[in-house]
Design a protein around this motif. Structure first.
Motif, PDB file in Angstrom:
ATOM      1  N   UNK A 147       3.967  13.047   5.116  1.00 58.12           N
ATOM      2  CA  UNK A 147       3.894  13.498   3.569  1.00 58.12           C
ATOM      3  C   UNK A 147       4.778  12.498   2.902  1.00 58.12           C
ATOM      4  N   UNK A 148       5.781  11.954   3.655  1.00 60.22           N
ATOM      5  CA  UNK A 148       6.749  10.949   2.979  1.00 60.22           C
ATOM      6  C   UNK A 148       6.684   9.588   3.361  1.00 60.22           C
ATOM      7  N   UNK A 149       6.057   9.374   4.615  1.00 61.05           N
ATOM      8  CA  UNK A 149       5.928   7.995   5.066  1.00 61.05           C
ATOM      9  C   UNK A 149       4.292   7.629   5.773  1.00 61.05           C
ATOM     10  N   UNK A 150       4.596   6.489   6.054  1.00 58.07           N
ATOM     11  CA  UNK A 150       2.966   5.862   6.245  1.00 58.07           C
ATOM     12  C   UNK A 150       3.349   4.994   7.478  1.00 58.07           C
ATOM     13  N   UNK A 151       2.296   5.142   8.500  1.00 56.51           N
ATOM     14  CA  UNK A 151       2.290   4.451   9.927  1.00 56.51           C
ATOM     15  C   UNK A 151       1.767   3.032   9.615  1.00 56.51           C
ATOM     16  N   UNK A 152       2.368   2.083   9.861  1.00 57.03           N
ATOM     17  CA  UNK A 152       2.286   0.784   9.844  1.00 57.03           C
ATOM     18  C   UNK A 152       1.942   0.144  11.034  1.00 57.03           C
ATOM     19  N   UNK A 153       0.749   0.088  11.463  1.00 55.83           N
ATOM     20  CA  UNK A 153       0.017  -0.267  12.694  1.00 55.83           C
ATOM     21  C   UNK A 153       0.367  -1.709  12.939  1.00 55.83           C
ATOM     22  N   UNK A 175      12.216  -1.624  -1.166  1.00 62.63           N
ATOM     23  CA  UNK A 175      12.997  -0.724  -1.013  1.00 62.63           C
ATOM     24  C   UNK A 175      12.626   0.415  -0.600  1.00 62.63           C
ATOM     25  N   UNK A 176      12.074   0.405   0.606  1.00 65.51           N
ATOM     26  CA  UNK A 176      11.789   1.520   1.551  1.00 65.51           C
ATOM     27  C   UNK A 176      12.476   1.771   2.720  1.00 65.51           C
ATOM     28  N   UNK A 177      12.690   2.854   3.315  1.00 64.13           N
ATOM     29  CA  UNK A 177      12.933   3.276   4.525  1.00 64.13           C
ATOM     30  C   UNK A 177      12.274   2.419   5.423  1.00 64.13           C
ATOM     31  N   UNK A 178      12.587   2.214   6.636  1.00 64.43           N
ATOM     32  CA  UNK A 178      12.158   1.439   7.715  1.00 64.43           C
ATOM     33  C   UNK A 178      12.664   2.126   9.074  1.00 64.43           C
ATOM     34  N   UNK A 179      11.408   2.600   9.922  1.00 67.07           N
ATOM     35  CA  UNK A 179      11.925   3.157  11.313  1.00 67.07           C
ATOM     36  C   UNK A 179      11.058   2.408  12.157  1.00 67.07           C
ATOM     37  N   UNK A 180      11.685   1.700  13.192  1.00 70.45           N
ATOM     38  CA  UNK A 180      10.808   1.058  14.126  1.00 70.45           C
ATOM     39  C   UNK A 180      11.083   1.523  15.696  1.00 70.45           C
ATOM     40  N   UNK A 181      10.069   1.870  16.151  1.00 69.86           N
ATOM     41  CA  UNK A 181      10.103   2.446  17.585  1.00 69.86           C
ATOM     42  C   UNK A 181       9.741   1.391  18.637  1.00 69.86           C
ATOM     43  N   UNK A 182      10.715   1.082  19.722  1.00 72.64           N
ATOM     44  CA  UNK A 182      10.469  -0.180  20.745  1.00 72.64           C
ATOM     45  C   UNK A 182      11.198   0.256  22.016  1.00 72.64           C
ATOM     46  N   UNK A 216       0.947  -0.959  -0.104  1.00 70.70           N
ATOM     47  CA  UNK A 216       0.170   0.043  -0.047  1.00 70.70           C
ATOM     48  C   UNK A 216       0.691   1.207   0.151  1.00 70.70           C
ATOM     49  N   UNK A 217       1.944   1.157   0.845  1.00 68.50           N
ATOM     50  CA  UNK A 217       2.713   2.462   1.012  1.00 68.50           C
ATOM     51  C   UNK A 217       3.450   2.663  -0.605  1.00 68.50           C
ATOM     52  N   UNK A 218       3.993   1.713  -1.323  1.00 73.41           N
ATOM     53  CA  UNK A 218       4.163   1.634  -2.882  1.00 73.41           C
ATOM     54  C   UNK A 218       3.523   2.382  -3.379  1.00 73.41           C
ATOM     55  N   UNK A 219       2.027   1.773  -3.227  1.00 78.96           N
ATOM     56  CA  UNK A 219       1.160   2.315  -4.322  1.00 78.96           C
ATOM     57  C   UNK A 219       0.898   3.952  -3.989  1.00 78.96           C
ATOM     58  N   UNK A 232       8.869   5.613   3.099  1.00 78.03           N
ATOM     59  CA  UNK A 232       9.305   5.496   4.345  1.00 78.03           C
ATOM     60  C   UNK A 232       8.074   4.605   5.137  1.00 78.03           C
ATOM     61  N   UNK A 233       8.510   3.567   5.944  1.00 77.49           N
ATOM     62  CA  UNK A 233       7.304   2.894   6.523  1.00 77.49           C
ATOM     63  C   UNK A 233       7.799   3.139   8.113  1.00 77.49           C
ATOM     64  N   UNK A 234       7.036   3.404   9.124  1.00 76.13           N
ATOM     65  CA  UNK A 234       7.259   3.730  10.550  1.00 76.13           C
ATOM     66  C   UNK A 234       6.206   2.943  11.314  1.00 76.13           C
ATOM     67  N   UNK A 235       6.764   2.215  12.384  1.00 76.67           N
ATOM     68  CA  UNK A 235       6.058   1.402  13.160  1.00 76.67           C
ATOM     69  C   UNK A 235       6.539   1.391  14.727  1.00 76.67           C
ATOM     70  N   UNK A 236       5.637   0.815  15.538  1.00 78.94           N
ATOM     71  CA  UNK A 236       6.047   0.402  16.752  1.00 78.94           C
ATOM     72  C   UNK A 236       6.346  -1.381  16.954  1.00 78.94           C
ATOM     73  N   UNK A 237       6.691  -1.707  17.735  1.00 75.68           N
ATOM     74  CA  UNK A 237       6.827  -3.352  17.848  1.00 75.68           C
ATOM     75  C   UNK A 237       7.143  -3.358  19.468  1.00 75.68           C
TER      76      UNK A 237
END
Length: 409
Positions: A197-203, A142-149, A112-115, A120-125
């Motif tokens: 604007x550049x990212x999506x939060x992937x819950x 091929x996306x950037x990924x940022x994980x908050x933990x 979906x983010x690519x679409x 960039x994708x951002x999430x918690x874990x």
């Protein structure tokens, strides 16, 4: 065969949730004004692609050739004979690529983010399984990924932290509050607000503002669809009982969704932790009340002011004070029974399954196995299907440090 109330009938797909994201009284979208537009964009994009043939074809290809689906259903015969009573079967989501069910929705969210043209994708874990799955999906697309933990979970789940970093993700330690899953969600939301604007939060579960409980549920339905067909092919019948652990509730809603209109008893198993005192458990459905957290309404463990209470579980993926709104809806409708298993019961089930079947489960999944053992003895005959939502590689350091290797079982 378990009985089901005559009054229950699953409403049509388009009405649950409704257009505003409500499952009855639960769910919805409670957002700061600056996020209303971005979430409307996500909702619009998801409804554009959810029935798009090319999107579905790509997702099916990835599930088969990248994830390794379908995962099998396995009859735990030795465990069943040892335990006595009903026969226990396992839906082996631990054999899904990355070791848990989480990749089912992460591949969908990343696609979906690519679409949407996001970079960039951002999430918690919590336990790290969602973080690993999203890092895997991000690497694939091929996306950037940022994980908050949370810092506590980083220490408990060191193998998964290393896996995320090896996959190219940035792991952001969260040191506020209890330093666990709830605080990680807070931190991830803030990061998304700063760069929507550049990212999506992937819950990472069937929680959060609409449309995420709907999206994650839809992506996880593959578990139930497979399991129902596989179990019927193996036995000629449907299971009498289906059980799954419940934190946010993605693995549970995934398998329950295929059986809602069948004469099958559905049981969600929450973490009772060390006991019933505030801060000693995360049994939201058992002890919680209606409230709002992270932009949606659900059953919530909360204080008199309505603030989320501290929670605890040996399973990092279950220590969340809220729960998916669809689970809250199913509880009030009487369709799903929610129970709790303690740390000690989880530990015993963890070692028993490891020693008697050669399957080391995630501590989250071991909660469902623990209650299934009790339920099987109560039933004396019949069948129970457990969603074994993840494998226990990630929990080795924690288990050995706190419980040793278990000794003879």
């Amino acid at each position: 065969m378990a009985e089901q109330t005559d009054t229950w009938q699953l409403p049509q797909r388009q009405t649950v949730p409704d257009e505003s994201g409500f499952f009855g009284a639960f769910g919805g979208q409670f957002l700061p004004p600056q996020l209303e537009g971005p979430f409307a964009e996500i909702t619009k994009a998801y409804h554009e692609i959810e029935n798009d043939a090319s999107f579905i074809a790509e997702l099916r290809y990835l599930r088969k050739h990248f994830q390794g689906r379908p995962t099998p259903v396995y009859h735990a015969r030795t465990l069943s004979l040892l335990n006595g009573g009903a026969q226990i079967y396992l839906k082996r989501e631990d054999l899904n690529h990355t070791g848990a069910h989480k990749l089912n929705h992460c591949m969908g969210e990343a696609l979906l983010a690519k679409y949407m043209g996001k970079k960039k994708v951002i999430a918690e874990t919590g336990a790290g399984q969602h973080g690993v799955a999203l890092a895997t999906a991000a690497a694939h697309f091929g996306l950037e990924c940022e994980i908050h933990m949370g810092a506590v979970d980083i220490e408990k789940q060191a193998p998964n932290v290393s896996r995320m970093q090896l996959l190219g993700a940035t792991v952001v330690p969260v040191t506020r509050g209890l330093q666990t899953l709830k605080e990680a969600v807070d931190s991830a939301f803030e990061a998304y607000m700063a760069d929507y604007e550049n990212s999506i939060y992937c819950i990472g579960s069937v929680v959060g503002p609409h449309p995420f409980p709907l999206m994650v549920r839809d992506f996880q339905r593959v578990v139930g669809i497979e399991a129902r067909e596989q179990f019927h092919e193996m036995t000629g019948n449907l299971p009498d009982v289906v059980e799954a652990c419940v934190g946010g509730g993605s693995n549970a809603i995934g398998i329950f969704s295929a059986f809602l209109n069948d004469p099958v008893e559905l049981i969600g198993v929450e973490p009772l932790g060390r006991g019933t005192a505030v801060g000693d458990h995360a049994a939201t459905m058992t002890y919680g009340h209606e409230g709002i957290i992270h932009g949606f309404k659900c059953y919530l463990l909360q204080d008199e002011a309505g603030e989320p209470s501290p929670v605890y579980s040996c399973a990092s993926g279950l220590d969340y004070p809220g729960v998916g709104p669809e689970h809250s809806y199913l509880k009030d409708a009487g369709r799903v029974q929610y129970v709790a298993a303690s740390d000690d019961e989880c530990r015993d089930a963890f070692f028993l399954l490891s020693r008697k079947e050669g399957i080391i489960p995630a501590l989250e999944s071991a909660h469902a196995v623990a209650h299934a053992l009790v339920k099987a003895r109560e039933m004396k005959t019949g069948t129970i299907l457990v969603n074994l939502s993840g494998r226990g590689d990630k929990d080795m350091d924690y288990v050995i440090k706190n419980w040793g290797t278990g000794g003879p079982v």
